[in-house]
Each structure stands twice: as structure tokens, then as C-alpha cells.
Design an enzyme around this catalytic site. Sequence first.
Site, short mmCIF file in Angstrom:
data_model
loop_
_atom_site.label_atom_id
_atom_site.label_comp_id
_atom_site.label_asym_id
_atom_site.label_seq_id
_atom_site.Cartn_x
_atom_site.Cartn_y
_atom_site.Cartn_z
N THR A 153 7.06 0.53 -2.05
CA THR A 153 6.03 1.19 -1.24
C THR A 153 6.65 2.19 -0.25
O THR A 153 7.73 1.95 0.28
CB THR A 153 5.25 0.12 -0.46
OG1 THR A 153 4.67 -0.77 -1.40
CG2 THR A 153 4.15 0.73 0.39
N GLY A 192 9.72 -6.01 2.69
CA GLY A 192 10.11 -7.30 3.25
C GLY A 192 11.61 -7.50 3.17
O GLY A 192 12.24 -7.10 2.19
N GLU A 456 0.21 -6.49 -4.47
CA GLU A 456 0.05 -6.73 -5.92
C GLU A 456 -1.28 -6.16 -6.41
O GLU A 456 -1.97 -6.78 -7.20
CB GLU A 456 0.13 -8.24 -6.24
CG GLU A 456 1.40 -8.94 -5.80
CD GLU A 456 2.66 -8.37 -6.45
OE1 GLU A 456 2.55 -7.71 -7.49
OE2 GLU A 456 3.75 -8.58 -5.87
#
Lengths: 695, 695
Positions: A153, A192, A456
Site C-alpha cells: 500500500t 505493519g 484484504e
Amino acid sequence: MAPPPPSWVQALKPAGPQGSELLQKERAQSNVPVDKLAELIHSKPVLERQQKIVSLFKSDPVFDKKQNYSMGRVERIQRALAKGKRLQQLAVQNKWSAEEYYAASDLIGEPTPYALHATMFLVTLREQGTPEQHKLFLQRAEKYEIVGCYAQTELGHGSNVRGLETTATWSPEDKTFIINSPSLTASKWWIGSLGRTANHAVVMAQLIIDGKPYGPHPFVVQIRDMETHQPLENVYVGDIGPKFGYNTMDNGFLLFNNYKIPHVNMLARFAKVDPATNKYLRPANPTLIYGTMTWVRSSIVLQAGSVLAKGVTIATRYCAVRRQFSDQDAPKNAGETQVLNYKMVQVRLLPLLAATYALHFTGRGMMALYEKNQARMKAPASADQEKRGPGPEALRAGADLLADLHATSCGLKALASTTAGEGLEVCRRACGGHGYSSYSGIGSWYADYLPTLTWEGDNYMLTQQVARYLLKSARAVLAGKAGDNDTSRILQSFLDRREKGASFDVLEVDEDIVAAFAWRTAYLTFEALKQRDVEKRSWNSLLVDFYRLSTAHSQYLVVKNFYDAVSSPDTAAKVDPQTITLLHKLFRLYALHTLEQQAADFFTSGAVTTRQITLTRNKAVMKLLDEIRPHAVSLVDAWKFPDWVLDSSLGREDGDVYRDLFHRASQENPVNDLIFDPYPWNQNVLKNGAARSKL
Amino acid sequence: MAPPPPSWVQALKPAGPQGSELLQKERAQSNVPVDKLAELIHSKPVLERQQKIVSLFKSDPVFDKKQNYSMGRVERIQRALAKGKRLQQLAVQNKWSAEEYYAASDLIGEPTPYALHATMFLVTLREQGTPEQHKLFLQRAEKYEIVGCYAQTELGHGSNVRGLETTATWSPEDKTFIINSPSLTASKWWIGSLGRTANHAVVMAQLIIDGKPYGPHPFVVQIRDMETHQPLENVYVGDIGPKFGYNTMDNGFLLFNNYKIPHVNMLARFAKVDPATNKYLRPANPTLIYGTMTWVRSSIVLQAGSVLAKGVTIATRYCAVRRQFSDQDAPKNAGETQVLNYKMVQVRLLPLLAATYALHFTGRGMMALYEKNQARMKAPASADQEKRGPGPEALRAGADLLADLHATSCGLKALASTTAGEGLEVCRRACGGHGYSSYSGIGSWYADYLPTLTWEGDNYMLTQQVARYLLKSARAVLAGKAGDNDTSRILQSFLDRREKGASFDVLEVDEDIVAAFAWRTAYLTFEALKQRDVEKRSWNSLLVDFYRLSTAHSQYLVVKNFYDAVSSPDTAAKVDPQTITLLHKLFRLYALHTLEQQAADFFTSGAVTTRQITLTRNKAVMKLLDEIRPHAVSLVDAWKFPDWVLDSSLGREDGDVYRDLFHRASQENPVNDLIFDPYPWNQNVLKNGAARSKL
């Protein structure tokens, strides 16, 4: 922390009846075999494993949760890193399998900064790396010498992966890739484990060879020094800041300034650049990734049931302990009634209780189907095909089923995570004022869960894929080329019966409930098809209909999976007939409550009559609430969440709600260590205990 | 904080087109006179006042917001106390009126520990105290010598005030009251400003005289020492701990151990104990308090519009800046489209935009009605009645209207705060992944707003009061004794027309939309009445129907108030006809979108046909979205929230979203000051910059 309260406070008890007495009564009045049901949900080995891990955590101060709700982000994330490290140490000491490690990870109750290393980073290296790359990266990553993350992303691009801006340009001169961020919005974002933890990242970047773009590909990039952990030159990396939840994770940003990496750092199992010819070599089998996404989404469905069950457990137990007002029709001076007896509370909680079971069985069903199909695609069709692999028919049927599974997994991911996210908030509010206290426990589950509605595949975006698939299937059915899967069958059966009408007996026959949901899906599919293909309406103008269609179809799938599970011989072998009957009632409650909420569509499609809707609302649902109410506490008990996991005063297994709330507030709350000077003038005078000067 | 990024990072711009260009285009394409519309919403003096206060705050480091989202509770509440003090200092320095003080309080954007002192404590002393008590308590409280709170809710009792356990027993010997907490659940709980700040509390306790209970009454109780601020003996008080939001407030607990207070400390304007005879003297005029609650709930409706407008402003601006995918039907290589162009985004945001206006005008309408009625009840009917006060007819009509206002304010409070609370979460999700960042700003508005759904009457509980009132009105109408108010009129008009049928032209005629909503209320009322009075169903079994009925009635009230406001001569005098037309479209979008969401009830009641519902969904709502879309940014601009108030990267007025997100993350985020040792073994080695030893 605070000194213990004075003796007159310690002598006080909550007004009776005590929460513990009320929960005992609840449990006594139900004949649900809680342990058997728990084994049906989880299996015995999983329950034993859970107990073992939780007792390890409880005895280790690193996992102490007391200050979780009061700490700022800096403290929380440092403690979360310590938890992640301790978890890895425990894994090595106890020789945990991967499965045990993930179970333990989940039981901690918060993400740690290692979470993306232990999942997406390792998985991507494993699945997309060559043997050479496994040796170079994966083996060191498994030992935590390399600590990594998965950077896809970007600040300006989430769902639209093809729109990613980061580039990886092949440099034929020195056989390297040049990773570059051409703009600020090209910055990797939300990644993350990247912000402070990772020293490597798998970076998804647009591959460019000789000026020509080849789409996004994965590259292993070292970003921090292995010794000092400082970012390397031409790398700008950091944490993206506080979030609504998930604050124990260092979601990060990442920018590159024409940063060179060797040829071997492009993960090359499927696609690669030939360094000799400088040519791009095509991916071998892109459907494998397709399959992984399906598997991930199925596991989200399963997890949705479980996270929602946490909220439902807390709210159900507390609503059995909390008493407020007496029933309006009760005789004067009747005591206050348990709020769980109010129909307005039941109608909010019990359908969600049913949903926890529905989602659990649906997730299980999908994963079983997925695994069966994977096995079928790998298995040879006959003995003499052994060397050649599966035959072409098996592959075709497998691909057909996989396409169906892929589409249904999109819709179910959206429905399940929306149900769980919104359901948790319903549970929180059902706890009244105390639901707002952090000690209720629900708020943090909710806040940490919300990203699942976006990642997702954003839940709104996903519905387009479901609709696209349904339209395609409907066109095939109309053309007489129906696929060999459930979706095609329900579309075909609607066409066959359309003239005759539906006439389902949803109030009496369970199979007819499933059929009514299938009918609505089929009706909405052919309606949408007409709008698109005959009326030629724009795709954009149909997005709202597609959302409705996808939701309807996914509700059908949950209803069907739930029905299949409670009717299966496997379930019958594990629990007694009375429990099966109760599970059937949960099925009916989930299905009929959904039907009633979506009454307009069911009526318009002709699946049911308005009279049936009225009867569903006024009689059937009310009766099911009455029948399930006595078993509510046992049905949440069967989920078997340890108190340590729920971390909730309201949801305590023993019902000692008020003493726990009071204890935490008065003894574990750091704000009570502060002494305020309450006067807007003469600040700080009180700090020395000095008397306040008069105004 | 962090050093500035390297020059190559500083040189990067977001990929074009820039957010600022996109918002400029949005504003250029709309002819909405933003400033005029802002004056219609707020009035010119209010807008000027807002600007003045915000510029004071911006220049004062006490009000700095940079670390709000990262701080733990201990830091946050200390900073909030400092804000509260500074606000009081500013109020004195600038000689603010009460209204200016409240406006400033609101603009801070978070509750301070003084909030309950400045509102409920002062108001209760003022309204329920005698002149003697005003001198003793109120005057000192206004000077912040006494700092207080309002202690009603208990650990075991929220909504059910009659169930409160704290007692105040009259002691005739020494003419005192003995305040006591007989159990742990008697502890006062959730009391704002009590935990660390207040030295006095108004305590609601069950008055007991000679063993006989007289229900809850207010007592002024000193709880902390005026010099040392330590709790007094036999008082146990503290903060109740962290919450889902509202963490800048010290909500507290409070227990008493047979604690004596003088006779004068019972607030005695309405009810009192005669110390000579030891007798209870009855309340003079209980409806006054009834009126205050109505006023408070009306202000919640008004505020709901405003807080929702913050979320809608942020989401609308960001959805005009954010671009993702190109339209499915667009030619290949078309650029990505603004997400605000997607119907699935519009259908989530634009009805909420309409709702902000709807709730605002409804709150205004209710407050006007309330004030008019208060004036009428106070005014003499004729000149010669001047000395005697209002005549009996005026009082009766006033009481009738007040009862109507009271019931409608209950339902509207529930509908408005639910709409705002849930709407904020819809806004947050409409921002995609970035909505989850604290820098979106929406999450903290949402978390801090949620208690409104529970306090001043839990939103589910309140619906019973509305239903009870509607049933009572329906019985009166059937008995030919209809009251002189709107509720009775719509019930009567339904009865008059029932045989003939509805046949409202909701697609073309605005008045008919209002009439269709009224029809549905009346239909559901008579249905519920039949269930209760004819079928003799239990109150409990009807709670779900009552909730639906209350919601339906409240939606009718919003639709009616919105319609009245946009059609009023006052509005016509303030904005041009084109803007009036646009406001009418907002009205229709709010109403028709609601109608479509509640299609089953509208159809079952006969208010509309299924054909009308289909046309509403497929044509009317879609057309309205198209028509309102070009004005969306201007319509949120008219709410005139300063950037300082929104505190949102995504909602910036200038559209410079990505640079702001990046700046905050990289420069204002304390997590980036941490250096992690990423390895699970050899902890702390990196702290000295030393090399890591090999495993």
C-alpha cells in the site's frame, strides 16, 4: 499504585442478588453440554493448547495487561515489542509449531511489531522466492536475523494495486534494480512492522525494463543497518503515527531515492528478469496467488465469528448480571429484572450470538472446500496419470470451483467483517453506560478489529467483484453454459421455477429458508443483469445495487453453510439431539432475523409474502428469542474465552462485575495517583501541600 | 522532535492533480453562496465570535493539539485541566458572557475537567437552590472557590433514577442529613469532574424521614478539603479509569460512610424538610424540571447536526481529493477518478450531508417551539390577569404542548444522536484506510461523541416514552378527545382518510413526502395500540415495535421540521432562490433515502406503493445524488469549521491532505523518537550504538 481503600469500603458488597448467583442460575437452567459444544467449535486439542498458552502468559509479567488501557502510544508500542520478543523466545524454548505460534500470537490480544514479519514477510519469501532466495533471505528471516515486512500500500494507493507509483527499474549495465519513489504519494504507507522494527521489506514496485512497465512485482530491500538499525542512505522510513486502534503496531512509511538492489533481490519464483538477455520472463502460475487470497479471506470469515463472540460473551454475561427497572406489566414492588429479559436487548444480542456460530461454521465450510479443491487440483486423475499430474477435466473443474470460491470469499469477507465490526459496537451499547468504560473490554476489540473492514479488499470495493461474477454466471446460465458450482445451480433453479412462483414455507421448513435466500440472490442477479445488459445502465449507477446483491448473496451463503453444518452427520456425532435442536434454532434466528431486516428485498423478489414477513417479525423471531434466552449464557460459555483473554470486568466468567470494575478503577488506575489543584488561579500551590492563598 | 527529512524527500510533491487544485475546481463549479448559507446556519455574530475565539486558542500553547492523539491518559487529563483553567482565565479577562464561555468551551474540541462544574453543577445550584443557598454555594462556585459536579448515576443504576441506593436520612436530633452508601453498587459512578477535580458534589440521594422514603433529592456535599484537596473522612472518591473516549474528563466514583451534612445543604427550592416539624414539604412545580430536560434534549438534536457535520466535512473534502481507479465504463487510460464520483460513496455521504442540515433545522425548530411555549405559559392571558399570571386555558394548552414537546424531544434525541454517532463511523469508513489514522480526526470525534447515545436517556429506553405518549394520544383521538398538537392532528387525519387510502405523490410533491411520513407514524401507532389494547400483548413483547414506532415518528418530525425550515419566509429572506431549490433537494434526499431504507414499513402501511419504492431507489435518489454532487464541497464549507477545530489532515480546507499526513507522521509523531532493537535475543545492545553480537 493507590493504597487499598479504607475498611468501611472494603466491607461493602454489591446489592444482591450477586452477579455470581445470577450466572450460576443461568447455567443451572440450561441443559447445553458446554464442554461438548466447545469441542465441536474448537476441538479438544485446540482447547488444551489454549489453556497451556494462557497459563504461560499469566505467569509472565511481560504479558501483564493492567495498564494497557491507560498508556500512551510510546509506552504501549515498547511493551508490545517486548511481548513480541518474549513470544519468539517462548516459541524457541517450547519448540512451538507454526500453528502453535500463531495461536499464541492471537491469544496475546494485541498485534505486536513482529506480526507482519511472522506472517506476510515469511509467507511471501517462502511462496515467491527461489531456493537460492530461500537460503539468502528466508532462512535468516526465520532466525530473526532479518526482520521484515510487506510493503504494498502507498500513501496515494490502497485498493488499486495497478496504480502503485513506486518503480523498480532494471539497470542492464550493472544488473541491478533501481527502486524509486517518484512522488510523495508513492510513499509506502500503513506497512505493519515497518515503522521502527523491520530491517528489510518486501517492496511491491512497478517493474520497468527498457522503459516498458510490467506491473507490480515483489522485491526484497534492506532498509536499515543490521548493526545500528539506522535507516540506510537514500531510504526514508518511519512510523505513520497514532491510529483509532492497532497502536501497538508500528505501521510505517517508506520512500526511496534511486536506491540500488542486486538482481537476486527480485523474488523470482514466478516472474523474473533474465540478466543475460534483459528480458522479462512470464509468471508460471498466477492462480496460486489467487488461491492464497481466497484462503486469507476464508480465515477472516472464521476469525470474524470469533472476535464477534468475544463481544457477545461480554455483553450476554453482563446483561444477565445487570438489572434495571422491573417489567412494566410486573406487579408493583417486583424486583428489578435482568436486562437480558428485555426483548429490546434480546433482539440486539441473540441474533448476534447466532451470527457467531453462523460465521464460524461458514468459515470452516469455506476452508474445507478450499482445501478439498486444492487437493483435487494436485491429485492425479488416475494411476497412469501420476507422472503427468491432474488431468485436464480435473483442472478445469478445479478452476471453475476456485473461481466460485474466490468470488464467494470476497462477498463473505465483506459481510463477515462488517457483521463483526458493527456487531461489536452493538454489544458495547447493549452494556449501557459501562460499555463505554475501557474495562468493558469491548472498545479495544472493536478499535483493533476495524481495519479488517478495509484490508484484504475494502468491503465496499469487494462487492463489485461478487456482482461481476454473478452477472457472468447468469449470462452463462442464460446461454445454457452453466458452470458446475452452487452459484450456477441456484440461478438455474430460479429460472426453472420462476413462472410457478416461490411459495417457500419459511416459517416451518428449514430447507425452505435456505431456498428463499437463494431465490432472492437469483432474483437480484437477473434484475441487475437486466439493468446492465438490457437497460445499458452505467456500471457506476449500479454500484449500490451491486452492493445489495453481494450482501444478499453472502447472506445466502452464510445461511446455507450454517444449515449444512447443523444438519451434518459430523455435528450429530459430536453433540446430543437436544443441542442439535438448539443449534437449529440459532440457525432459524439468524436466518429469519436477517430476512426480517431485509424484508423489502425478500418481498419484492417474491420469495416470501408480506404476511410471512409480518408473522416472522411478530411471532417466529419473538418465539425463537424466548426459546434461546435460557441458554444464552451457556451458548457464550461454549466459546471458552479465558477471562485473561477477554480482559473485561463486565464479561467475567464468575459474574463478579461490580467488584472488578471498582477494583480496577480504585486500585489500577494511574489517574488516581494525580493530585489536582482545582483552582484556576494560584496554580501549583497544592503541590507542596501548602495552604491555598485566598483570592 | 524528529529532524527534518533529507532534501530529496522535501523535494517530493504528491502526484497530481494536487488536492488544492481539485478543491478549487469543486468550489468553482458550484454557485452556492457559502457565506450567506453559513449565516443562515449560524448567524453572523456567531461566526465572528467563533473566529475571534479560535484565533485566541491558536496563539496559546496551552491549547496546542499536536500530541493529543499520542498521549496516554495521565498526560491528556493534566493538559485538559490546564485548558480548563486557561479558559476560565480568558473568560474573566475578556468578560465573556455565559454564552461566549460555552461557545469557547465547545471550540476547544475536548471536554475539560471543569465541564460539569460549569454546566450541571452551576445550573442545579441556580435552579434548585434558595436565595440563601445561592449565597452560600452558588456565588462561591461562580468564582471557582467551590468546584463541583452533579452526582446522580450509580455503579448499579443509570436510567432508573428511582432505583438509586444512596440515602440521605434526616436526623431530627441534630438537624442534619446522613449521607450513606449502603452497598458497593451505591457508589456514584461516571460523575464528570468528580474523579480528581471537584471539592463539592450535588448528590442525588433517597431522602428518608422517620424511616419513610421520599424518593431522590439533591444535596450539596463537600467531599474534599478546600486547602489540601484531600478527600474528607468517610468519603471515598476517585477517577473511574480509562474509557473508549472522553479521556480528558475525570469521571469519578464516590462512596459515603454515614457522612453528616447540615440541613441547609439540601437544595430546597422545590422540596424541603421542615426542621421544626421534621415534615417533608411537597415540590412546588415539578414540571419546571420536565421543561429543562426537554431543553437539554433539544440542544442535543442541534449539536448532533453539528458534530455529524464535522465528519461529513472531513469525508466530503477528502473524497473530492482522493482518487482511486477509473470508472469501469471510462475509456482505457482515463485518469483515476475522484472517489466522490462513485455512487457507492455518494449514497453513503450525501444523505448524511442532508442529515446535518435536517438535524440542525429540527433542533432549531424544537428550541423555538420550546421557548415560545415557555413564554406563553409565563405571559398573562390579558391585561387584567397580569397580577394573577397566565390564565387556566393558557396553562392547559401550554402543558399540553409541553407534554408533546417532551415526548418528541425524547424520540428526536434518540434518533439524532444515533444518526450522528453511526454517521461519524460511516464518514470514517468512507475515507478508506486513512480514515483509521488519528490524523483523519473523525475517530476522536466519534469516540468522544458516543456517550451522547446513552446519557440524558439511553436511546433505546427513550423510545418507550415516545411510544407510551403516542398510544395515549391515539386513545384520546379514538375517544374524541384529541389534544391540540401536531401528534393528535396526524393521528386524526389518518383516521379520517384511512378508508380512502393514502395515494401520496412522494416522487413529485414535497408536501406529500411529509404526509407519507405522518401516515406511517399514525399507521404504526394504531397497529401498536391494537397489539397492546386488543391483543393484550405484554409491554415487553412490544418493545421492538415501540422502538420502530418511535424511530418512525422521529423521522417524521425531522422531515417535517426540515421541510418547514426550507419553505419558510425567513429562509427565503436570507438566501437566493437557487440555494432554496438546492436546500429542497437536500430535504428530498434526506426524506426519500430514509423512505427507501425503511421501505417495508412504508409499503405495509400503505403510505406508498412498491412501484414508488422502486422508482425512489432507482431513479429519484440517484438523480438527487447527481444534482447535489457538484455542490457537496460548498455545502460542507458552509458549516464553516476552522481547520484548527477539525484537526484533520484529510479534512483540510485547502485540500493539501497528503503533505499534511506526511508532515504529522514524520515530524510530530513521538514514536519516531524511539530506536528499537529489532532482535528477540541480545536485548538492549543497540542502546549504546554498539554492534550486535552474532547469534
